[in-house]
Write an enzyme that holds these catalytic residues in place. Structure first.
Site, PDB file in Angstrom:
ATOM      1  N   ARG A 142       0.875  -1.093  -0.033  1.00  0.00           N
ATOM      2  CA  ARG A 142      -0.008   0.006   0.125  1.00  0.00           C
ATOM      3  C   ARG A 142       0.888   1.247   0.050  1.00  0.00           C
ATOM      4  O   ARG A 142       0.383   2.268  -0.210  1.00  0.00           O
ATOM      5  CB  ARG A 142      -1.130  -0.085   1.106  1.00  0.00           C
ATOM      6  CG  ARG A 142      -2.038  -1.000   1.165  1.00  0.00           C
ATOM      7  CD  ARG A 142      -3.003  -1.048   2.377  1.00  0.00           C
ATOM      8  NE  ARG A 142      -3.908  -0.051   2.400  1.00  0.00           N
ATOM      9  CZ  ARG A 142      -5.164  -0.226   2.236  1.00  0.00           C
ATOM     10  NH1 ARG A 142      -5.634  -1.556   2.188  1.00  0.00           N
ATOM     11  NH2 ARG A 142      -5.948   0.769   2.506  1.00  0.00           N
ATOM     12  N   TYR A 145       0.883   4.409  -2.719  1.00  0.00           N
ATOM     13  CA  TYR A 145      -0.404   5.243  -2.357  1.00  0.00           C
ATOM     14  C   TYR A 145      -0.088   5.878  -1.026  1.00  0.00           C
ATOM     15  O   TYR A 145      -0.033   7.229  -1.085  1.00  0.00           O
ATOM     16  CB  TYR A 145      -1.589   4.396  -2.308  1.00  0.00           C
ATOM     17  CG  TYR A 145      -2.804   5.461  -2.171  1.00  0.00           C
ATOM     18  CD1 TYR A 145      -3.294   5.912  -3.421  1.00  0.00           C
ATOM     19  CD2 TYR A 145      -3.472   5.318  -0.956  1.00  0.00           C
ATOM     20  CE1 TYR A 145      -4.467   6.942  -3.167  1.00  0.00           C
ATOM     21  CE2 TYR A 145      -4.508   6.143  -0.919  1.00  0.00           C
ATOM     22  CZ  TYR A 145      -5.195   6.846  -2.190  1.00  0.00           C
ATOM     23  OH  TYR A 145      -6.087   7.585  -1.962  1.00  0.00           O
ATOM     24  N   GLY A 148       3.122   7.850  -1.019  1.00  0.00           N
ATOM     25  CA  GLY A 148       2.972   8.816  -2.268  1.00  0.00           C
ATOM     26  C   GLY A 148       2.074   9.993  -1.778  1.00  0.00           C
ATOM     27  O   GLY A 148       2.610  11.125  -1.790  1.00  0.00           O
ATOM     28  N   SER A 189     -18.529  -0.601  -3.799  1.00  0.00           N
ATOM     29  CA  SER A 189     -18.820  -0.926  -5.103  1.00  0.00           C
ATOM     30  C   SER A 189     -18.896  -2.535  -5.102  1.00  0.00           C
ATOM     31  O   SER A 189     -19.905  -3.196  -5.741  1.00  0.00           O
ATOM     32  CB  SER A 189     -18.111  -0.374  -6.066  1.00  0.00           C
ATOM     33  OG  SER A 189     -16.601  -0.470  -5.963  1.00  0.00           O
ATOM     34  N   ASP A 272      -3.739  -4.063   5.528  1.00  0.00           N
ATOM     35  CA  ASP A 272      -5.108  -3.608   5.565  1.00  0.00           C
ATOM     36  C   ASP A 272      -5.426  -3.044   7.004  1.00  0.00           C
ATOM     37  O   ASP A 272      -5.284  -3.758   7.772  1.00  0.00           O
ATOM     38  CB  ASP A 272      -5.972  -4.816   5.348  1.00  0.00           C
ATOM     39  CG  ASP A 272      -7.473  -4.176   4.950  1.00  0.00           C
ATOM     40  OD1 ASP A 272      -7.693  -4.521   3.699  1.00  0.00           O
ATOM     41  OD2 ASP A 272      -8.190  -3.995   5.658  1.00  0.00           O
ATOM     42  N   ARG A 276     -10.899   2.468  11.323  1.00  0.00           N
ATOM     43  CA  ARG A 276     -10.679   4.040  10.717  1.00  0.00           C
ATOM     44  C   ARG A 276     -12.044   4.788  11.083  1.00  0.00           C
ATOM     45  O   ARG A 276     -12.993   4.200  10.651  1.00  0.00           O
ATOM     46  CB  ARG A 276     -10.474   3.849   9.099  1.00  0.00           C
ATOM     47  CG  ARG A 276     -10.111   5.005   8.428  1.00  0.00           C
ATOM     48  CD  ARG A 276      -9.986   4.947   7.091  1.00  0.00           C
ATOM     49  NE  ARG A 276      -8.532   4.297   6.850  1.00  0.00           N
ATOM     50  CZ  ARG A 276      -8.325   3.695   5.731  1.00  0.00           C
ATOM     51  NH1 ARG A 276      -9.451   3.861   4.794  1.00  0.00           N
ATOM     52  NH2 ARG A 276      -7.250   3.131   5.449  1.00  0.00           N
TER      53      ARG A 276
HETATM   54  P1  NAD Z   1     -10.949   7.470  -9.109  1.00  0.00           P
HETATM   55  O1  NAD Z   1      -9.773   6.689  -9.521  1.00  0.00           O
HETATM   56  O2  NAD Z   1     -12.304   7.310  -9.736  1.00  0.00           O
HETATM   57  O3  NAD Z   1     -10.519   9.127  -9.910  1.00  0.00           O
HETATM   58  C1  NAD Z   1      -8.911   9.508 -10.034  1.00  0.00           C
HETATM   59  C2  NAD Z   1      -8.880  10.173 -11.414  1.00  0.00           C
HETATM   60  O4  NAD Z   1      -7.553  10.499 -11.585  1.00  0.00           O
HETATM   61  C3  NAD Z   1      -9.230   9.234 -12.662  1.00  0.00           C
HETATM   62  O5  NAD Z   1     -10.223   9.692 -13.450  1.00  0.00           O
HETATM   63  C4  NAD Z   1      -7.979   8.902 -13.275  1.00  0.00           C
HETATM   64  O6  NAD Z   1      -8.052   8.647 -14.628  1.00  0.00           O
HETATM   65  C5  NAD Z   1      -7.169  10.360 -12.906  1.00  0.00           C
HETATM   66  N1  NAD Z   1      -5.709   9.885 -13.081  1.00  0.00           N
HETATM   67  C6  NAD Z   1      -4.885   8.885 -12.394  1.00  0.00           C
HETATM   68  N2  NAD Z   1      -3.685   9.173 -12.582  1.00  0.00           N
HETATM   69  C7  NAD Z   1      -3.719  10.292 -13.135  1.00  0.00           C
HETATM   70  C8  NAD Z   1      -2.420  11.010 -13.823  1.00  0.00           C
HETATM   71  N3  NAD Z   1      -1.258  10.898 -13.780  1.00  0.00           N
HETATM   72  N4  NAD Z   1      -2.632  12.137 -14.598  1.00  0.00           N
HETATM   73  C9  NAD Z   1      -3.825  12.560 -15.007  1.00  0.00           C
HETATM   74  N5  NAD Z   1      -4.950  11.875 -14.300  1.00  0.00           N
HETATM   75  C10 NAD Z   1      -4.640  10.869 -13.588  1.00  0.00           C
HETATM   76  O7  NAD Z   1     -10.660   8.040  -7.537  1.00  0.00           O
HETATM   77  P2  NAD Z   1     -11.388   8.888  -6.596  1.00  0.00           P
HETATM   78  O8  NAD Z   1     -12.091   8.212  -5.696  1.00  0.00           O
HETATM   79  O9  NAD Z   1     -12.331   9.904  -7.432  1.00  0.00           O
HETATM   80  O10 NAD Z   1     -10.415   9.628  -6.009  1.00  0.00           O
HETATM   81  C11 NAD Z   1      -9.986  11.023  -6.375  1.00  0.00           C
HETATM   82  C12 NAD Z   1      -8.885  11.780  -5.399  1.00  0.00           C
HETATM   83  O11 NAD Z   1      -9.510  11.495  -4.190  1.00  0.00           O
HETATM   84  C13 NAD Z   1      -7.464  10.714  -5.433  1.00  0.00           C
HETATM   85  O12 NAD Z   1      -6.512  11.755  -5.407  1.00  0.00           O
HETATM   86  C14 NAD Z   1      -7.664   9.931  -4.284  1.00  0.00           C
HETATM   87  O13 NAD Z   1      -6.339   9.433  -3.677  1.00  0.00           O
HETATM   88  C15 NAD Z   1      -8.491  10.717  -3.326  1.00  0.00           C
HETATM   89  N6  NAD Z   1      -9.203  10.003  -2.322  1.00  0.00           N
HETATM   90  C16 NAD Z   1     -10.330   9.262  -2.528  1.00  0.00           C
HETATM   91  C17 NAD Z   1     -10.958   8.668  -1.613  1.00  0.00           C
HETATM   92  C18 NAD Z   1     -12.307   7.809  -1.782  1.00  0.00           C
HETATM   93  O14 NAD Z   1     -12.811   7.072  -0.532  1.00  0.00           O
HETATM   94  N7  NAD Z   1     -12.675   7.902  -3.065  1.00  0.00           N
HETATM   95  C19 NAD Z   1     -10.622   8.509  -0.254  1.00  0.00           C
HETATM   96  C20 NAD Z   1      -9.410   9.356  -0.073  1.00  0.00           C
HETATM   97  C21 NAD Z   1      -8.669  10.092  -1.139  1.00  0.00           C
HETATM   98  N1  UDP Z   2     -12.909  -5.260   1.455  1.00  0.00           N
HETATM   99  C1  UDP Z   2     -13.725  -6.505   1.675  1.00  0.00           C
HETATM  100  N2  UDP Z   2     -14.243  -7.025   0.561  1.00  0.00           N
HETATM  101  C2  UDP Z   2     -14.144  -6.544  -0.637  1.00  0.00           C
HETATM  102  C3  UDP Z   2     -13.332  -5.421  -0.960  1.00  0.00           C
HETATM  103  C4  UDP Z   2     -12.695  -4.744   0.081  1.00  0.00           C
HETATM  104  O1  UDP Z   2     -13.873  -7.034   2.587  1.00  0.00           O
HETATM  105  O2  UDP Z   2     -14.606  -7.200  -1.946  1.00  0.00           O
HETATM  106  C5  UDP Z   2     -12.351  -4.792   2.618  1.00  0.00           C
HETATM  107  C6  UDP Z   2     -10.968  -4.341   2.500  1.00  0.00           C
HETATM  108  O3  UDP Z   2     -10.328  -5.446   3.018  1.00  0.00           O
HETATM  109  C7  UDP Z   2     -10.903  -3.359   3.752  1.00  0.00           C
HETATM  110  C8  UDP Z   2     -12.364  -2.525   3.536  1.00  0.00           C
HETATM  111  O4  UDP Z   2     -13.060  -3.588   2.823  1.00  0.00           O
HETATM  112  O5  UDP Z   2     -10.878  -3.824   4.893  1.00  0.00           O
HETATM  113  C9  UDP Z   2     -12.154  -1.204   2.755  1.00  0.00           C
HETATM  114  O6  UDP Z   2     -11.609  -1.492   1.508  1.00  0.00           O
HETATM  115  P1  UDP Z   2     -11.415  -0.538   0.171  1.00  0.00           P
HETATM  116  O7  UDP Z   2     -10.762  -1.184  -0.771  1.00  0.00           O
HETATM  117  O8  UDP Z   2     -12.788  -0.093  -0.157  1.00  0.00           O
HETATM  118  O9  UDP Z   2     -10.869   0.802   0.868  1.00  0.00           O
HETATM  119  P2  UDP Z   2      -9.465   1.077   1.680  1.00  0.00           P
HETATM  120  O10 UDP Z   2      -8.870  -0.326   2.459  1.00  0.00           O
HETATM  121  O11 UDP Z   2      -8.516   1.517   1.039  1.00  0.00           O
HETATM  122  O12 UDP Z   2     -10.220   1.842   3.106  1.00  0.00           O
END
Ligand code: NAD
Ligand code: UDP
Ligand code: UDP
Length: 327
Positions: A142, A145, A148, A189, A272, A276
């Protein structure tokens, strides 16, 4: 005042909702995306709007546009996706952030970084306040990410201190809603698609690990408030402070979909986090922000969206390819 606003990752799940809201409020929006995990389908309904522009571009390359504000959302967010090409994930967070900070520096734009609760890793402090420095494995799967995003935060704060730049850092906790990709492997999802297709619900580990789930509309509202509130740099946690185990989530999804799916248990992916939940005091006090959509209400809206896709028999993405290596 009408602003010209750059949204990187604008064709993704969160980005597409953000572009829509910004346009609705009368702004010009430039959506930059390399379409790696995002999709044109997410923004198709915005195409006819003359204030909306799309640039296919990888943020690892320099970008020259003139803007007032930048939301940097570009980065795959799902563990399955960000671990597919981990080097690209780190580059996007580091090189990509440097390019956008350079752009913000030249244009004097305010720039917001979409950081994450993953900066807390597998937390020993619960719930997590912004002052907690986290427990992250720097060499785990992980880390591309987590580290990063941590490096991106460092860059934002160094540009802020060194060049007096106008930055914002949001730490986003798990967010869900319509336009999540059905095969992006995230838990909401996956469970909804599996339930709608009466397939096994894949629980990783014993299902006792917890997460806090925020509905997308609340989150977008929080991002915009952070961007437009003066004198708040962050980092600020944004999420919902309800906390649920994956077992509880699976049971809710089965009940709300009326599914006949059964639960199946699989190995827990590497590193994992066990629990949280955001400490939201800063967001409430400094931004006047409080998430308003309860999990069950948000799930119903999300299930409605996924019901159309489930009919197409889309397969969900599970962690099998990784579990075999890490277990
Ligand atoms: P997502 O994967 O649906 O969207 C990310 C978008 O960034 C995509 O459209 C992808 O094509 C684009 N992308 C990836 N790398 C790229 C690059 N190098 N140049 C240009 N475009 C690029 O994810 P999301 O859930 O919409 O997340 C959006 C942001 O929010 C991300 O930075 C993610 O880390 C952050 N975030 C999301 C969540 C969440 O639960 N959804 C939680 C924490 C942080
Ligand atoms: N998870 C799960 N079944 C799935 C996908 C995810 O039990 O089909 C668990 C995963 O191991 C984690 C939690 O659900 O403990 C949230 O996972 P997700 O990938 O949505 O986000 P993150 O781990 O980044 O919070
Ligand atoms: N950059 C960009 N667009 C701009 C200005 C800068 O993409 O409008 C990129 C460029 O690649 C640069 C990076 O941002 O290398 C960092 O910019 P900064 O001004 O911090 O550093 P330098 O130009 O000295 O490398």
């Amino acid at each position: 005042m009408i602003n010209t606003i750059l949204v990187t990752g604008g064709a993704g799940f969160l980005g597409s909702h953000l572009c829509e809201r910004l346009l609705n409020e009368g702004n010009n929006v430039i959506c930059v995306d390399n379409f790696s995990t995002g999709s044109k389908d997410n923004i198709l309904h915005l195409y006819g709007d003359p204030r909306f522009e799309i640039i296919r571009h990888d943020i690892n390359l320099p970008l020259y546009v003139e803007v007032d504000q930048i939301y940097n959302l570009a980065c795959p967010a799902s563990p399955v996706h960000y671990q597919l090409d981990p080097v690209q994930t780190i580059k996007t967070n580091v090189h990509g952030s440097i390019n956008l900070l350079g752009l913000a520096k030249r244009t004097k734009a305010r720039i917001l970084q979409a950081s994450t609760s993953e900066v807390y890793g597998d937390p020993e402090v619960h719930p997590q306040p912004e002052s907690y420095c986290g427990m992250v494995n720097p060499i785990g799967k992980r880390s591309c990410y987590d580290e990063g995003k941590r490096c991106a935060e460092s860059l934002f704060f160094d540009y802020h201190r060194q060049y007096q730049m106008d930055i914002r850092v949001a730490r986003i906790f798990n967010t869900y809603g319509p336009r999540m990709h059905p095969d992006d492997g995230r838990v909401v999802s996956n469970f909804i698609m599996q339930a709608l297709q009466d397939k096994e619900i894949t629980i990783y580990g014993d299902g006792h690990q917890t997460r806090s789930f925020c509905y997308v509309d609340d989150l977008v509202d929080g991002l915009m408030r952070l961007m437009n509130t003066e004198n708040v740099v962050g980092p600020v946690n944004l999420g919902n402070d309800g906390e649920f185990s994956m077992q509880e989530l699976a049971e809710k999804v089965i009940r709300l979909t009326g599914s006949s799916s059964r639960l199946s248990y699989h190995p827990l992916p590497m590193d994992d986090p066990r629990q949280r939940r955001p400490d939201l005091r800063q967001a409430k006090e400094k931004l006047g922000w409080n998430p308003s959509v309860a999990l069950e209400d948000g799930l119903v809206l999300t299930i409605n969206y996924f019901s159309k896709l489930a009919l197409d028999n889309v397969e969900v993405n599970t962690f099998d390819f990784m579990m075999s290596e890490s277990s």
